[in-house]
Scaffold this active site. Structure first.
Site, mmCIF file in Angstrom:
data_model
loop_
_atom_site.group_PDB
_atom_site.id
_atom_site.type_symbol
_atom_site.label_atom_id
_atom_site.label_comp_id
_atom_site.label_asym_id
_atom_site.label_seq_id
_atom_site.Cartn_x
_atom_site.Cartn_y
_atom_site.Cartn_z
ATOM 1 N NE ARG A 61 -1.583 -2.357 2.710
ATOM 2 C CZ ARG A 61 -1.655 -3.634 2.275
ATOM 3 N NH1 ARG A 61 -2.683 -4.023 1.600
ATOM 4 N NH2 ARG A 61 -0.706 -4.499 2.563
ATOM 5 C CG HIS A 139 3.391 3.957 8.438
ATOM 6 N ND1 HIS A 139 3.580 4.811 7.367
ATOM 7 C CD2 HIS A 139 2.926 2.790 7.908
ATOM 8 C CE1 HIS A 139 3.251 4.180 6.245
ATOM 9 N NE2 HIS A 139 2.858 2.955 6.544
HETATM 10 N N1 CP Z 1 -0.398 0.110 5.637
HETATM 11 C C1 CP Z 1 0.827 -0.252 5.201
HETATM 12 O O1 CP Z 1 1.847 0.315 5.637
HETATM 13 O O2 CP Z 1 0.823 -1.238 4.269
HETATM 14 P P1 CP Z 1 2.111 -1.756 3.471
HETATM 15 O O3 CP Z 1 3.005 -2.430 4.490
HETATM 16 O O4 CP Z 1 1.592 -2.682 2.432
HETATM 17 O O5 CP Z 1 2.786 -0.546 2.901
#
Ligand code: CP
Length: 314
Positions: A61, A139
């Site tokens: 994502r 994040h």
């Molecule tokens: N939400 C998220 O960080 O997904 P990914 O690890 O796929 O980037």
């Protein structure tokens, strides 16, 4: 043109002020609405600009939605999908890499397994850097996606009852999101986790000091009917010292249709994804399931982040 944001690098939720959130969510809403009628109408906004996308840890994502966002804005993308294919493999330091890559791009998004690694990199970068996840720490762009999704479905960001479930110790999205939700008054936070995966006490203190109500639980109990938002998380296998420790907690919470009996009709269920087994597939059909919309909204929010951080917002 100067950015209207209060930060240059987006490394932590601590970098973000309430005014930044309002600016970014407002821009994300404009991109969301505009792209519904004409997917190409924003294709000149970052023309001539380059995003370097550096991932030393797996992602679907975050990497794709940032890259999609830059493409939708008309910019170009340089991508490092697997850090092991860069000269870090030969022993190059992150600080040298920061110096080098910032000569090739106008903005950088980076994910790395080590705590504070993206901050270290940013100190040597000449261009804005976005932390796309540094180990268990933060994040922040995911938290902006989460706030946008909450606001979209709940029509407000204050006075919410929010249940966080799963890995609240290593889950960096929770760590960043609670800091942003704390800007909005009268929240009730329910932190629901195995006792070994509790949220850090400093976060609980921060929220209580700001006047929010905080309840810590080790089971769902009868909390689900209280909730406006249920934020599920994956137990982060990659952060455990041993598989045995992970196996002890990995199935502690599995959300089923039965667990949702008595929920509010307006409940929204979110998950930053990937989901492993903590949300049963049957829940995908439940009207409260919003996690796939949330993943899609990542593009609009990251368009807003890139556009503002590039200083292109008018
Ligand atoms: N939400 C998220 O960080 O997904 P990914 O690890 O796929 O980037």
């Amino acid at each position: 043109m100067l950015s209207k944001l209060s930060f240059n690098h987006l490394l932590s939720a601590k970098d973000v002020q309430k005014q930044d959130i309002l600016l970014l969510l407002d821009a994300a809403a404009s991109f969301h609405e505009g792209m519904a009628s004409d997917v190409c109408q924003f294709c000149d906004l970052a023309k001539g600009k380059i995003l370097a996308s550096l991932f030393f840890e797996a992602s679907t994502r975050t990497r794709f939605s940032f890259e999609s966002a830059m493409c939708r804005l008309g910019g170009a993308v340089l991508t490092l999908e697997n850090g092991a294919s860069s000269s870090v493999k030969k022993g190059e330091t992150l600080s040298d890499m920061g110096r080098i890559v910032s000569g090739y791009a106008d903005i950088i998004v980076m994910r790395h397994p080590a705590s504070n690694s993206v901050k270290e990199f940013s100190e040597y970068s000449q261009v804005p850097v976005i932390n796309a996840g540094d180990g268990p720490m933060e994040h922040p762009s995911q938290s902006l996606v989460d706030l946008y999704s909450i606001s979209y479905f709940q029509k407000k960001l204050d006075g919410l009852s929010i249940g966080f479930v799963g890995d609240l110790k290593f889950g960096r999205t929770v760590n960043s999101l609670v800091q942003l939700l704390a800007f909005f008054p009268h929240q009730q936070f329910y932190f629901i986790s195995h006792p070994s995966l509790k949220i850090h006490p400093d976060k609980v203190k921060l929220l209580r000091d700001l006047g929010h109500r905080v309840v810590e639980l080790s089971e769902f109990g009868d909390v689900v009917p209280e909730l406006d938002v249920l934020y599920m998380t994956r137990v982060q296998a990659e952060r455990f010292e041993s598989k045995a420790l992970f196996d002890q907690v990995k199935d502690h919470f599995v959300l089923t249709e039965k667990s949702l009996l008595g929920c509010k009709p307006t409940l929204s269920i979110f998950h930053p994804l990937p989901r492993i087994n903590e949300i049963s597939i049957e829940v995908d059909q439940h009207p409260a399931a919003r996690y796939f919309d949330q993943a899609k909204f990542g593009v609009y929010v990251r368009m807003a982040v890139l556009w503002h951080m590039l200083g292109r917002a008018i």
